[in-house]
Scaffold this active site. Sequence first.
Site, PDB file in Angstrom:
ATOM      1  N   CYS A  15       0.466  -1.416   0.110  1.00  0.00           N
ATOM      2  CA  CYS A  15       0.009   0.305   0.229  1.00  0.00           C
ATOM      3  C   CYS A  15       1.166   1.396   0.001  1.00  0.00           C
ATOM      4  O   CYS A  15       2.204   1.388   1.048  1.00  0.00           O
ATOM      5  CB  CYS A  15      -0.871   0.015   0.999  1.00  0.00           C
ATOM      6  SG  CYS A  15      -1.856   1.633   1.650  1.00  0.00           S
ATOM      7  N   CYS A  19      -8.547  -5.824  -9.430  1.00  0.00           N
ATOM      8  CA  CYS A  19      -8.483  -4.999 -10.447  1.00  0.00           C
ATOM      9  C   CYS A  19      -7.785  -3.221  -9.829  1.00  0.00           C
ATOM     10  O   CYS A  19      -8.533  -2.673  -9.455  1.00  0.00           O
ATOM     11  CB  CYS A  19      -9.051  -4.586 -11.608  1.00  0.00           C
ATOM     12  SG  CYS A  19      -9.127  -3.097 -12.835  1.00  0.00           S
TER      13      CYS A  19
HETATM   14 ZN   LIG Z   1      -2.664   1.050   3.840  1.00  0.00          ZN
END
Ligand SMILES: [Zn+2]
Length: 170
Positions: free
Chosen positions: A89, A157
Amino acid sequence: MRQNRFFFLAALLLASSLWIYGTYFAAPRPSHKRPSGTTSPGNRRVEKTDADWKAILTRSEYNITRKSGTEWPNSSDLTHETRKGVYQCVCCRNPLFSSDTKFDSHTGWPSFYAPIVANAVYTEPDGNRTEVRCSVCDAHLGHVFEDGPDPTGLRYCMNGVALSFRSPGS
Ligand SMILES: [Zn+2]
């Protein structure tokens, strides 16, 4: 009378200290409410105010991860990244996807058939689609569809801007 004034002043003092605490010291409220029962790897949690996210992310990272935007197809180099490694992330470095589950979906967005561990991400209904978010910081990552390859039949996606790629040597 004298006692009334004391109570009035005490109440005033209490109210103003609560206000100061709430305004300047209380932890920021999470920007997004996760579905109940949501867990994250190691129970890790990253919560920041909108202003703090804005300060540490680029404009496009902020617009996509914190405001649920979508990048233009084929705009991310990670769409055609083929090296071995882990996609984290971009907001909190939570490992999200392994290169082992990446496939070319010909959509112009990096696509995977499974997260690296089940609770790395969580999903939420988004109209007729299913939104995918980071379980540690709630970043919007993309959507998941049921037209992926074996073994899961899922297609995660993702927005490349929401991901940060790490190859084993780096
Ligand atoms: Zn995160």
